[in-house]
Every structure is written in C-alpha cells, then in structure tokens.
Design a protein around this motif. Structure first.
Motif, PDB file in Angstrom:
ATOM      1  N   ARG A 227       0.830  -1.203   0.000  1.00  0.00           N
ATOM      2  CA  ARG A 227       0.000   0.000   0.000  1.00  0.00           C
ATOM      3  C   ARG A 227       0.864   1.253   0.000  1.00  0.00           C
ATOM      4  NH1 ARG A 227      -4.046  -2.433   4.590  1.00  0.00           N
ATOM      5  NH2 ARG A 227      -5.268  -3.767   3.229  1.00  0.00           N
ATOM      6  N   HIS A 228       1.963   1.181  -0.744  1.00  0.00           N
ATOM      7  CA  HIS A 228       2.875   2.308  -0.941  1.00  0.00           C
ATOM      8  C   HIS A 228       3.590   2.710   0.342  1.00  0.00           C
ATOM      9  CE1 HIS A 228       0.941   2.512  -4.811  1.00  0.00           C
ATOM     10  NE2 HIS A 228      -0.219   2.693  -4.232  1.00  0.00           N
ATOM     11  N   GLN A 229       3.610   1.840   1.322  1.00  0.00           N
ATOM     12  CA  GLN A 229       4.368   2.095   2.536  1.00  0.00           C
ATOM     13  C   GLN A 229       5.492   1.080   2.634  1.00  0.00           C
ATOM     14  OE1 GLN A 229       0.857   2.287   5.390  1.00  0.00           O
ATOM     15  NE2 GLN A 229       1.964   4.112   5.991  1.00  0.00           N
ATOM     16  N   LYS A 230       6.686   1.570   2.905  1.00  0.00           N
ATOM     17  CA  LYS A 230       7.853   0.709   2.966  1.00  0.00           C
ATOM     18  C   LYS A 230       7.741  -0.237   4.163  1.00  0.00           C
ATOM     19  CE  LYS A 230      10.279   4.885   1.545  1.00  0.00           C
ATOM     20  NZ  LYS A 230      11.111   6.001   2.033  1.00  0.00           N
ATOM     21  N   ILE A 231       8.127  -1.492   3.940  1.00  0.00           N
ATOM     22  CA  ILE A 231       8.155  -2.433   5.062  1.00  0.00           C
ATOM     23  C   ILE A 231       9.525  -3.087   5.225  1.00  0.00           C
ATOM     24  CG2 ILE A 231       5.685  -2.888   4.995  1.00  0.00           C
ATOM     25  CD1 ILE A 231       6.304  -5.547   3.613  1.00  0.00           C
ATOM     26  N   VAL A 232      10.350  -3.072   4.169  1.00  0.00           N
ATOM     27  CA  VAL A 232      11.715  -3.600   4.238  1.00  0.00           C
ATOM     28  C   VAL A 232      12.635  -2.586   3.556  1.00  0.00           C
ATOM     29  CG1 VAL A 232      13.295  -5.480   3.649  1.00  0.00           C
ATOM     30  CG2 VAL A 232      10.888  -5.990   4.147  1.00  0.00           C
ATOM     31  N   GLU A 233      13.705  -2.196   4.249  1.00  0.00           N
ATOM     32  CA  GLU A 233      14.683  -1.263   3.683  1.00  0.00           C
ATOM     33  C   GLU A 233      16.080  -1.801   3.921  1.00  0.00           C
ATOM     34  OE1 GLU A 233      11.424   1.689   5.406  1.00  0.00           O
ATOM     35  OE2 GLU A 233      12.615   0.095   6.314  1.00  0.00           O
ATOM     36  N   GLU A 234      16.998  -1.442   3.049  1.00  0.00           N
ATOM     37  CA  GLU A 234      18.363  -1.930   3.214  1.00  0.00           C
ATOM     38  C   GLU A 234      19.371  -0.935   2.663  1.00  0.00           C
ATOM     39  OE1 GLU A 234      19.416  -5.330   0.635  1.00  0.00           O
ATOM     40  OE2 GLU A 234      17.361  -5.232  -0.120  1.00  0.00           O
ATOM     41  N   ALA A 235      20.582  -1.063   3.153  1.00  0.00           N
ATOM     42  CA  ALA A 235      21.699  -0.246   2.670  1.00  0.00           C
ATOM     43  C   ALA A 235      22.948  -1.116   2.663  1.00  0.00           C
ATOM     44  CB  ALA A 235      21.910   0.977   3.569  1.00  0.00           C
ATOM     45  N   PRO A 236      23.747  -1.017   1.590  1.00  0.00           N
ATOM     46  CA  PRO A 236      23.498  -0.250   0.372  1.00  0.00           C
ATOM     47  C   PRO A 236      22.535  -0.992  -0.557  1.00  0.00           C
ATOM     48  CG  PRO A 236      25.568  -1.407   0.180  1.00  0.00           C
ATOM     49  CD  PRO A 236      25.067  -1.689   1.576  1.00  0.00           C
ATOM     50  N   ALA A 237      22.073  -0.297  -1.608  1.00  0.00           N
ATOM     51  CA  ALA A 237      21.249  -0.948  -2.625  1.00  0.00           C
ATOM     52  C   ALA A 237      22.128  -1.809  -3.519  1.00  0.00           C
ATOM     53  CB  ALA A 237      20.523   0.102  -3.466  1.00  0.00           C
ATOM     54  N   VAL A 238      21.545  -2.844  -4.078  1.00  0.00           N
ATOM     55  CA  VAL A 238      22.270  -3.702  -5.021  1.00  0.00           C
ATOM     56  C   VAL A 238      22.133  -3.068  -6.408  1.00  0.00           C
ATOM     57  CG1 VAL A 238      22.525  -6.022  -5.959  1.00  0.00           C
ATOM     58  CG2 VAL A 238      21.771  -5.702  -3.581  1.00  0.00           C
ATOM     59  N   ILE A 239      23.048  -2.160  -6.725  1.00  0.00           N
ATOM     60  CA  ILE A 239      23.042  -1.437  -7.997  1.00  0.00           C
ATOM     61  C   ILE A 239      24.482  -1.278  -8.468  1.00  0.00           C
ATOM     62  CG2 ILE A 239      20.894  -0.178  -7.605  1.00  0.00           C
ATOM     63  CD1 ILE A 239      22.542   2.190  -6.643  1.00  0.00           C
ATOM     64  N   PRO A 240      24.695  -1.012  -9.761  1.00  0.00           N
ATOM     65  CA  PRO A 240      26.065  -0.789 -10.260  1.00  0.00           C
ATOM     66  C   PRO A 240      26.676   0.473  -9.649  1.00  0.00           C
ATOM     67  CG  PRO A 240      24.521  -1.214 -12.067  1.00  0.00           C
ATOM     68  CD  PRO A 240      23.697  -1.020 -10.845  1.00  0.00           C
ATOM     69  N   ASP A 241      27.994   0.482  -9.517  1.00  0.00           N
ATOM     70  CA  ASP A 241      28.679   1.637  -8.936  1.00  0.00           C
ATOM     71  C   ASP A 241      28.454   2.897  -9.764  1.00  0.00           C
ATOM     72  OD1 ASP A 241      29.624   0.149  -6.836  1.00  0.00           O
ATOM     73  OD2 ASP A 241      31.571  -0.278  -7.766  1.00  0.00           O
ATOM     74  N   ARG A 242      28.340   2.752 -11.076  1.00  0.00           N
ATOM     75  CA  ARG A 242      28.106   3.922 -11.927  1.00  0.00           C
ATOM     76  C   ARG A 242      26.782   4.574 -11.568  1.00  0.00           C
ATOM     77  NH1 ARG A 242      24.678   4.385 -15.609  1.00  0.00           N
ATOM     78  NH2 ARG A 242      24.320   2.129 -15.647  1.00  0.00           N
ATOM     79  N   LEU A 243      25.742   3.769 -11.371  1.00  0.00           N
ATOM     80  CA  LEU A 243      24.439   4.299 -11.001  1.00  0.00           C
ATOM     81  C   LEU A 243      24.478   4.877  -9.593  1.00  0.00           C
ATOM     82  CD1 LEU A 243      21.438   4.714 -11.515  1.00  0.00           C
ATOM     83  CD2 LEU A 243      21.048   2.331 -10.849  1.00  0.00           C
ATOM     84  N   ARG A 244      25.213   4.227  -8.700  1.00  0.00           N
ATOM     85  CA  ARG A 244      25.341   4.722  -7.331  1.00  0.00           C
ATOM     86  C   ARG A 244      25.921   6.136  -7.323  1.00  0.00           C
ATOM     87  NH1 ARG A 244      25.463   0.947  -3.747  1.00  0.00           N
ATOM     88  NH2 ARG A 244      26.648  -0.447  -5.107  1.00  0.00           N
ATOM     89  N   ALA A 245      26.962   6.340  -8.116  1.00  0.00           N
ATOM     90  CA  ALA A 245      27.603   7.654  -8.176  1.00  0.00           C
ATOM     91  C   ALA A 245      26.667   8.693  -8.776  1.00  0.00           C
ATOM     92  CB  ALA A 245      28.890   7.563  -8.987  1.00  0.00           C
ATOM     93  N   ALA A 246      25.896   8.310  -9.793  1.00  0.00           N
ATOM     94  CA  ALA A 246      24.976   9.258 -10.430  1.00  0.00           C
ATOM     95  C   ALA A 246      23.860   9.663  -9.469  1.00  0.00           C
ATOM     96  CB  ALA A 246      24.393   8.644 -11.699  1.00  0.00           C
ATOM     97  N   LEU A 247      23.334   8.706  -8.707  1.00  0.00           N
ATOM     98  CA  LEU A 247      22.304   9.022  -7.734  1.00  0.00           C
ATOM     99  C   LEU A 247      22.833   9.968  -6.659  1.00  0.00           C
ATOM    100  CD1 LEU A 247      20.730   5.483  -7.262  1.00  0.00           C
ATOM    101  CD2 LEU A 247      19.542   7.475  -8.174  1.00  0.00           C
ATOM    102  N   ALA A 248      24.032   9.693  -6.165  1.00  0.00           N
ATOM    103  CA  ALA A 248      24.623  10.551  -5.136  1.00  0.00           C
ATOM    104  C   ALA A 248      24.831  11.969  -5.659  1.00  0.00           C
ATOM    105  CB  ALA A 248      25.940   9.959  -4.656  1.00  0.00           C
ATOM    106  N   ALA A 249      25.306  12.093  -6.887  1.00  0.00           N
ATOM    107  CA  ALA A 249      25.538  13.419  -7.460  1.00  0.00           C
ATOM    108  C   ALA A 249      24.232  14.185  -7.615  1.00  0.00           C
ATOM    109  CB  ALA A 249      26.244  13.280  -8.810  1.00  0.00           C
ATOM    110  N   ALA A 250      23.161  13.498  -8.065  1.00  0.00           N
ATOM    111  CA  ALA A 250      21.871  14.165  -8.224  1.00  0.00           C
ATOM    112  C   ALA A 250      21.304  14.588  -6.876  1.00  0.00           C
ATOM    113  CB  ALA A 250      20.894  13.235  -8.944  1.00  0.00           C
ATOM    114  N   ALA A 251      21.482  13.756  -5.853  1.00  0.00           N
ATOM    115  CA  ALA A 251      20.974  14.086  -4.523  1.00  0.00           C
ATOM    116  C   ALA A 251      21.708  15.295  -3.939  1.00  0.00           C
ATOM    117  CB  ALA A 251      21.115  12.882  -3.600  1.00  0.00           C
TER     118      ALA A 251
END
Length: 678
Positions: A227-251
């Motif tokens: 219902r659009h409410q988070k129930i499981v969260e984790e860190a870090p996300a399982v994503i490529p390092d290139r995408l990780r860097a792009a997300l951090a830069a945008a944030a």
C-alpha cells in the motif's frame, strides 16, 4: 553561532521520540516529551526528563497543533525543538514558529522545508537543477495517459497515495487521497505523476552544514512496499557503482539547490531501463535511517544536533557491510492487513545487541514494551528491527531468524510476512521492485502451517490442563482427567487463525498422552481410536487428524510443553493471558483463544448488517437510508490509525439503516450499516 543545546523538546511520540531521547542522554542534553492522553503511559514519556500533556487524542488536536507545542517548549525552558518524523516534521510554519520563539530548530531552514514540502514546486525547482523528472499533473482533468499515481503534495509515508489505471477510477481516487492527506498532514493537496511498472524505490541520505559541506551518506533500497508504505529497507542498494555515483551526485545537487542544512533524503524511482527520476525530498530524518547508521557507524541524530549548533560535519565514512531493516506493524492478516489494536502482553526479540544506536548484529528501535496498549489514533508501526552483517545474505538470515523467534503476544502483526520476504529466493537474488508483494503472493502464507496450528492447539490444551493441576487445591498430583475406569476424552475449543478448533485428548494413569485429535469445531472426531468416540488408551498415540506424524507427551507445564514428534523432541513455549494462549515453537508462532464451554447468548443481528472491522471514526457517509446500492458500492469510510478503510455493499440492495453519523466513534464489531439484499 547558536549556543550549545541544553534542553530539547521532542515534538513527536513513539519510537522516534525514544530514538532522539537515547542520543540526547549520551550527549548530556535534557529532554522534554509531549504526549496526548492516550500516550500518557508510553515508554518515551517515562524515559524523558520531563513531559508536557497535550489534551486530547486525535493528531489534529495534539501532535499537529503548532501553538501548544511551542508553548510547551517555552513552559519547560527548552532551548531547542526536534520534530522527529511525521506530524509537523516537514511543516515550514512550525519551524518558523519555533525560530520566532527564540528556540533552535533541529532541521533545515523553513525556506528549504517550504520549497521541498510542496512536492509540486519542488519538482519544478529541481528540474531546473538538472535532476530527472517524471511527467507530473496538478489538474486531474489533464491526465490522458494511464496508469498514474496520485500523491499527497505535503508529507510522505504512502499517505494519500493511489494507483489509478483508468479514467473512471480517477475522481474517487483523487477525493480519497485528498481526505487521507488532510487527516495525516493537515493539507489535502494532491498531484499526479506517471506510474512506472516494475520500478524500484531508491533514496540517498544527504547531510548539509552551515560551512558549505553537502554530504552523501549512501543510498537505501526501499522497494518492498505494501500500500505504498515501505516495510523492508536496506543499505546499500544492489546497484552498479556507476548508477550509485549518479544518484549521489543528483541528490547532492538537489540539496545545494535549496541551501539544505541537516539530515534530508532525496528519493528516486529507478525504471527497468536503468533511468532514474526524482520522486521527492524529505526534509527530515527518515524512518529507515538506522540502516545508514549501521553501515556508516554514524549517529544521525547526533549529527543533526551538531549542525543545529553550527558545527562542521565530519568526512563521510566508507560504507561497511550490509544492513536490512523491517517495520513491525500491528496489522491483522486475516482482515486484509487492517491495523490491529489491543494490549501487547509480551514483546521480546532475542539476540538484540543494542537499541537506538549503530551496532553490529541486531538493533531494535521500538516504541512499545510489554504491556503497551496499541490504540487507533496513530500509526500502526510498533518497532523497527535492523540486522547488520558483513554480507547481505548474512544480514537477511540473521534478521529472519530473530523475527521468527520473537515473542509477540497480544496484538496481531506483519511478522510472518516479513520473515517470508527475507527468506524468499527472489529477495535473496535482489530481484526487487515496488510490485514485489504482488508478484510473490506466496510470502503472505503464515509461518505456521495448518498442521502446525493443530499441534499448537494440542500444546495449548495440555498447558491449560497442567495449569489447572498446578492450582488444584486437592489431589494436585493426579493426572488431569484421571478416572478409575476409562472415560471420554477431555475437550477444549479454541478460536484459531483459520477458524474454531476442538481438541480432544486423554491422559492415562501415568499422565502420558494416550490419545488425541484436533478437528474443526462442530465436526465428528474421525480420528478417535474407538468407534464410540472414546480414545482407547491402549491404542497408542494418534496423528494430528491430517496424516501427520504421531506424537507423545514428554512433559507438560503451564508455560512449557515438550512433545516427541515421530522421534524428534520439540519444545513449545506457552504464554497465557486470560483466555488467550500464545504458542511459540518449531512449527511457528500461533495465537489461540480458548472459547467458553457455555457461551453467553448474543443479540441476533439484522440480515445485511455490516460491522466495524476495528475501532475508529466514521469519516464519511456516501449513501442515505432508502438508497438502492450495487454490490461493491462504497457506503461509508472508517478512519483508523491515519488510514481510510472503505466499507462496501456486499450485495445489491437497499440501505435500511445507518446507525453511526459522520464523525462518530465506533468499537470493533459495531453495526455501521444494514443493507437489505434484493
């Protein structure tokens, strides 16, 4: 530069209030709690150095009122206010009032809150900073392409959110979203954006200070939602390092665009094609901040106070290991996961290494303790359990095991669902998206199988018999039900997770289990070993009634039963609270309610009566007495725990009774409407 904080007013409740108080205690900062009447005995109130009452219970008359909160801070001599998350945490007017009172605001400037709090304006602002955006609409009449997502412009947490797949459903979805957003945040403004199927929800934790530093503290995967409410969260996300860097830069770019200070979260949607889009920026601490703390070793509340005092942020540490958090909520699986209420008789999680701080192993951030009352006024979340381990697989295994062994008695929860998710092959493979639960209905199965429930019923019956013998005033040493000659079995009926069960059992002269059976209540005992429905003590132990392995009784005490199941010894813990039995063992947790042998007569309900599934308030009535309705047509809306629960006509017919007016409070089981079927 602001003066060091001496006394802090926590303008929130529950788990986040305890979290803030824990850090303040380590820093030597005094804390003052505020509480509605329903929270007077809550743990966070007892843990604060002082407390101020907010008369009433509903959020709109307590935690959402700016003037009483600022007055409370002045009255107690606080020099700072921490808003926590939810309620007024992202309310620019509250931040302005706190600052106008000469107090330190633990959060970003009001201008930044206003800029990001209006999610429509935030999208326009950050699009200019180069942050990718989804198509957005403020006028529902302009939507021509479906599906779309209706969202609240002020606030988050899934409140007011609706997925709409065709034009016919749009008006009611928008109206319902507006009502729910107004109840949760005091602002019913909504907008719509394109809904991306099979998308992931990934967010970046940022932190800014007054010295020009803007840090990214890594990202969190928050895709598993209900219902659009988070129930499981984790860190870090399982994503490529290139995408990780792009997300951090945008944030970081988003934070700099609004001159951000303190803790904030920039949320993104990851499309299946690898593109990402801005969703919203939360100008506060997030519910899931513990996973970031566990992989960085930082105390984010401590950093919030440091920034508020004008201090510089330390360098961002490297991310270490993996952390997974689950939100344990009071919910009833058998009633479409509606919020559950009641008394939490026992709340015990094994192996916890620490609470409210970064740890290696298990961390528990809880708003409740043994004996806490879970009411209808606030969010259903009871606690967050977090596991840190060197690897993602190890963290998931640790967390699932601790959850499965936890003693959670008295209030129904989503514990079984969380364990199933953590143990699912798809989760292990990081095959995640926001539709995870829709694609994996198998995770909704309870941990205890039907056979396990039947065995738990036998265990409860034997524990009850042991308790009666232990309290017997005479001949307490004799086995329960002992007779000089063979007799009919003892029997007890329980209300279980899937209906009523009847347990029949016979103990021999040594106290051993001679025969037993568990069947749906009201059916014949087809498993008894004697044709006259009297188990034969010489025939040996029976099965569970469904071809399961036989078992023999090793020991039975009021709080512990040991069975030998087909040569395997199994230990069951039993906790009794009144008529309720809570059985924890290798079959999974099972809650049972012993039914009276001679039930009290109850008033017969009129045909077509619709009953309240939980306590709450009737927020809206959509029909009138005498009106004809179709099957599935909305009759009224029940509001509880800040969520709306529509009550629908079960069949076509005529509304003949609406006993509760709009705004009226009801208990569970109250008649809300009567529909005379055609």
């Amino acid at each position: 530069m602001p003066e060091p904080i001496r006394r802090l007013l926590v303008a929130n409740r529950g788990e986040i209030a305890r979290r803030i108080i824990a850090t303040c205690r380590e820093l030597g900062v005094e804390t003052v709690a505020v509480h509605a009447d329903a929270d007077a005995d809550a743990p966070y109130v007892a843990e604060a150095d002082a407390a101020v009452r907010l008369p009433g219970n509903a959020p709109a008359e307590t935690y959402l009122r700016i003037e009483p909160l600022v007055a409370a801070a002045r009255r107690c001599g606080a020099d700072a206010v921490h808003p926590g998350y939810g309620f007024l945490a992202e309310n620019a007017a509250f931040a302005t009032a706190v600052l106008a009172a000469g107090l330190t605001w633990i959060g970003p400037p009001p201008e930044a809150i206003a800029a990001m709090g209006d999610k429509i304006a935030a999208k326009a602002l950050l699009a200019g900073a180069g942050v990718p955006m989804l198509p957005t609409y403020t006028d529902p009449d302009l939507v021509t392409e479906f599906p779309v997502l209706v969202k609240a412009a002020a606030g988050g947490g899934g409140r007011g959110m609706r997925v709409v797949r065709d034009a016919a459903a749009l008006p009611e979805a928008v109206a319902g979203a507006r009502r729910e957003a107004a109840a949760a945040f005091g602002d019913g403004t909504v907008f719509l954006e394109r809904y991306v199927e099979r998308s992931r929800h990934v967010e970046v934790q940022i932190f800014g200070d007054s010295h020009g530093t803007m840090l990214s503290l890594g990202e969190r995967e928050c895709s598993i939602q209900r219902r659009h409410q988070k129930i499981v969260e984790e860190a870090p996300a399982v994503i490529p390092d290139r995408l990780r860097a792009a997300l951090a830069a945008a944030a970081v770019a988003a934070g700099r665009a609004v001159g951000y200070l303190g803790a904030g979260t920039v949320e993104f949607l990851l499309a299946p094609d690898g593109q990402f889009y801005f969703l919203e920026m939360n100008t506060r601490l997030q519910v899931e901040h513990p996973v970031t703390e566990c992989v960085t070793g930082l105390d984010l509340v401590r950093l919030q106070l440091l920034v508020a005092e004008g201090g510089p942020l330390p360098a961002a540490p490297p991310v270490r290991g993996h952390a997974i958090e689950v939100r344990l909520c009071a919910e009833d699986p058998a009633r479409d996961w509606r919020p559950a209420t009641g008394t939490l008789h026992r709340f015990a999680v094994p192996g916890v290494a620490g609470e409210f701080r970064p740890v290696e192993g298990l961390r528990l951030d809880s708003g409740v303790v043994d004996g806490s009352t879970v009411g209808v006024h606030y969010d259903s979340m009871l606690a967050k359990l977090v596991a840190w381990a060197p690897t993602r697989a190890a963290a998931a295994r640790l967390l699932a095991g601790a959850l499965a062994r936890s003693r959670l008695h008295g209030v129904l929860t989503n514990r079984d669902l969380l364990v199933r998710v953590l143990r699912s092959p798809a989760f292990a493979a990081a095959d995640l998206d926001t539709g995870f639960l829709d694609r994996h209905p198998e995770v909704f199965a309870p941990l205890a199988s039907p056979r396990g429930v039947r065995r738990a019923a036998l265990v409860a019956a034997l524990a009850g018999a042991a308790a009666r013998r232990a309290s017997a005033p005479v001949l307490a040493g004799l086995p329960s039900g002992w007779r000089n000659v063979p007799a009919v079995p003892q029997s007890v009926r329980f209300a279980g997770p899937a209906g009523e069960l009847e347990v029949r059992y016979l103990l021999d002269r040594t106290g051993a289990l001679a025969a037993w059976s568990v069947t749906p209540a009201g059916t014949a005992d087809t498993d008894s070993t004697a044709g006259d429905d009297r188990p034969d003590p010489d025939a040996g132990p029976e099965t569970d009634g469904d071809g399961g392995p036989p078992c023999t009784l090793v020991a039975a005490d009021p709080d512990r039963v040991v069975l030998d199941v087909d040569g395997l010894r199994r230990v069951f813990a039993v906790h009794r609270a009144g008529a309720e039995f809570f059985v924890d063992g290798p079959d999974g947790p099972v809650a049972l309610t012993e039914l009276p042998r001679f039930p009290e007569p109850v008033a017969e309900l009129a045909a077509g009566s619709l009953l309240a599934p939980l306590p709450g308030a009737v927020s809206r009535i959509a029909v009138a007495v005498g009106q004809r309705v179709a099957a599935g047509e909305p009759l009224l809306t029940l509001e509880a725990m800040k969520l709306e629960h529509p009550v629908l006509a079960p069949t076509a017919g005529t509304v003949v009774e609406l006993p509760v007016p709009a705004g009226g409070q009801v208990d569970a089981g109250a008649v809300l409407a009567v529909v005379d079927p055609d």
